[in-house]
Write a protein that holds these residues in place. Structure first.
Motif, short mmCIF file in Angstrom:
data_model
loop_
_atom_site.label_atom_id
_atom_site.label_comp_id
_atom_site.label_asym_id
_atom_site.label_seq_id
_atom_site.Cartn_x
_atom_site.Cartn_y
_atom_site.Cartn_z
N GLU A 55 0.86 -1.18 0.00
CA GLU A 55 0.00 0.00 0.00
C GLU A 55 0.90 1.23 0.00
O GLU A 55 1.84 1.31 0.80
CB GLU A 55 -0.89 -0.02 1.24
N GLY A 56 0.63 2.16 -0.89
CA GLY A 56 1.48 3.33 -1.01
C GLY A 56 0.75 4.61 -0.66
O GLY A 56 -0.44 4.78 -0.92
N HIS A 57 1.50 5.54 -0.09
CA HIS A 57 1.02 6.88 0.18
C HIS A 57 0.90 7.61 -1.16
O HIS A 57 1.66 7.31 -2.09
CB HIS A 57 2.01 7.59 1.10
N PRO A 58 -0.01 8.58 -1.30
CA PRO A 58 -0.13 9.31 -2.56
C PRO A 58 1.17 9.99 -3.01
O PRO A 58 1.36 10.23 -4.20
CB PRO A 58 -1.21 10.36 -2.28
N SER A 59 2.09 10.25 -2.10
CA SER A 59 3.36 10.89 -2.46
C SER A 59 4.41 9.90 -2.95
O SER A 59 5.50 10.31 -3.36
CB SER A 59 3.92 11.65 -1.26
N ALA A 60 4.12 8.61 -2.95
CA ALA A 60 5.12 7.59 -3.24
C ALA A 60 5.75 7.76 -4.62
O ALA A 60 6.96 7.63 -4.78
CB ALA A 60 4.53 6.19 -3.09
N ALA A 61 4.94 8.06 -5.64
CA ALA A 61 5.49 8.21 -6.99
C ALA A 61 6.47 9.38 -7.05
O ALA A 61 7.54 9.27 -7.67
CB ALA A 61 4.37 8.39 -8.01
N GLN A 62 6.13 10.49 -6.40
CA GLN A 62 7.05 11.63 -6.41
C GLN A 62 8.33 11.32 -5.65
O GLN A 62 9.42 11.69 -6.08
CB GLN A 62 6.38 12.88 -5.83
N VAL A 63 8.21 10.63 -4.54
CA VAL A 63 9.40 10.24 -3.78
C VAL A 63 10.29 9.34 -4.65
O VAL A 63 11.51 9.52 -4.69
CB VAL A 63 9.03 9.53 -2.46
N LEU A 64 9.69 8.41 -5.37
CA LEU A 64 10.46 7.52 -6.23
C LEU A 64 11.15 8.32 -7.34
O LEU A 64 12.33 8.07 -7.66
CB LEU A 64 9.57 6.43 -6.82
N ARG A 65 10.45 9.28 -7.94
CA ARG A 65 11.08 10.13 -8.97
C ARG A 65 12.22 10.95 -8.38
O ARG A 65 13.25 11.14 -9.02
CB ARG A 65 10.03 11.02 -9.63
N ASP A 66 12.05 11.44 -7.15
CA ASP A 66 13.12 12.20 -6.50
C ASP A 66 14.36 11.34 -6.28
O ASP A 66 15.49 11.78 -6.51
CB ASP A 66 12.64 12.76 -5.15
N VAL A 67 14.15 10.11 -5.82
CA VAL A 67 15.27 9.18 -5.62
C VAL A 67 15.96 8.93 -6.96
O VAL A 67 17.19 8.97 -7.07
CB VAL A 67 14.78 7.86 -4.99
N ALA A 68 15.17 8.67 -8.00
CA ALA A 68 15.75 8.43 -9.32
C ALA A 68 16.55 9.64 -9.80
O ALA A 68 17.64 9.48 -10.37
CB ALA A 68 14.65 8.08 -10.32
N ALA A 69 16.04 10.83 -9.56
CA ALA A 69 16.75 12.05 -9.97
C ALA A 69 18.08 12.19 -9.24
O ALA A 69 19.08 12.62 -9.84
CB ALA A 69 15.87 13.27 -9.73
N GLU A 70 18.10 11.84 -7.98
CA GLU A 70 19.36 11.91 -7.21
C GLU A 70 20.40 10.95 -7.78
O GLU A 70 21.57 11.30 -7.91
CB GLU A 70 19.10 11.61 -5.74
N ILE A 71 19.97 9.74 -8.13
CA ILE A 71 20.91 8.77 -8.71
C ILE A 71 21.35 9.24 -10.10
O ILE A 71 22.52 9.15 -10.46
CB ILE A 71 20.27 7.37 -8.77
#
Length: 142
Positions: A55-71
């Motif tokens: 189960e994901g929080h509504p912010s999960a996709a943005q958090v994942l994109r932020d992590v990807a951007a950092e990498i």
């Protein structure tokens, strides 16, 4: 030098496709593409698992994109693709897919490991495991 590309960064209830992630990070300059699949296993800490649900929080996709951007900001990285599945999953289903391309294998392995570790540490996604004895537990749930 071409800027790094983030080709995926999604949270979805659909099955994940490793080959699509690998193709998404393809780059003519890349000598290495490293990918990872997190697969639902049939046990946890010695207890048989029969299924689970994310189960994901509504912010999960943005958090994942932020992590990807950092990498992707790493100068050695050409492209990053990462997705996490939510909803009910069966044993053997893929819950997380990550792929990274770089010029050399050591950088690709390191970047993919960082991507997976950061995603697991920061994503507001919780897992409900169902055990063979009928009990259940929530993991990573505040």
């Amino acid at each position: 030098m071409t800027a790094p590309v983030i080709t995926f960064g999604e949270v979805t209830d659909q099955p994940l496709d490793l080959a699509a992630h690998e193709a998404a990070v393809a780059d003519r300059r890349a000598g290495a593409v490293v990918s990872f699949q997190g697969v639902v296993r049939d046990h946890d800490h010695g207890r048989p698992v029969v299924g689970l649900e994310y189960e994901g929080h509504p912010s999960a996709a943005q958090v994942l994109r932020d992590v990807a951007a950092e990498i992707a900001a790493d100068p050695d990285v050409y492209a990053v693709a990462v997705s996490h599945r939510v909803g009910p999953l069966a044993i053997g289903d893929v819950a997380l897919v990550a792929a990274v391309s770089t010029a050399h294998r050591a950088a690709a392995f390191a970047a993919c490991a960082r991507l997976v570790d950061e995603a697991k540490a920061r994503l507001p996604i919780w897992k409900r495991q169902v055990f063979a004895d009928g009990t259940e537990e929530w993991v990573n749930c505040p």
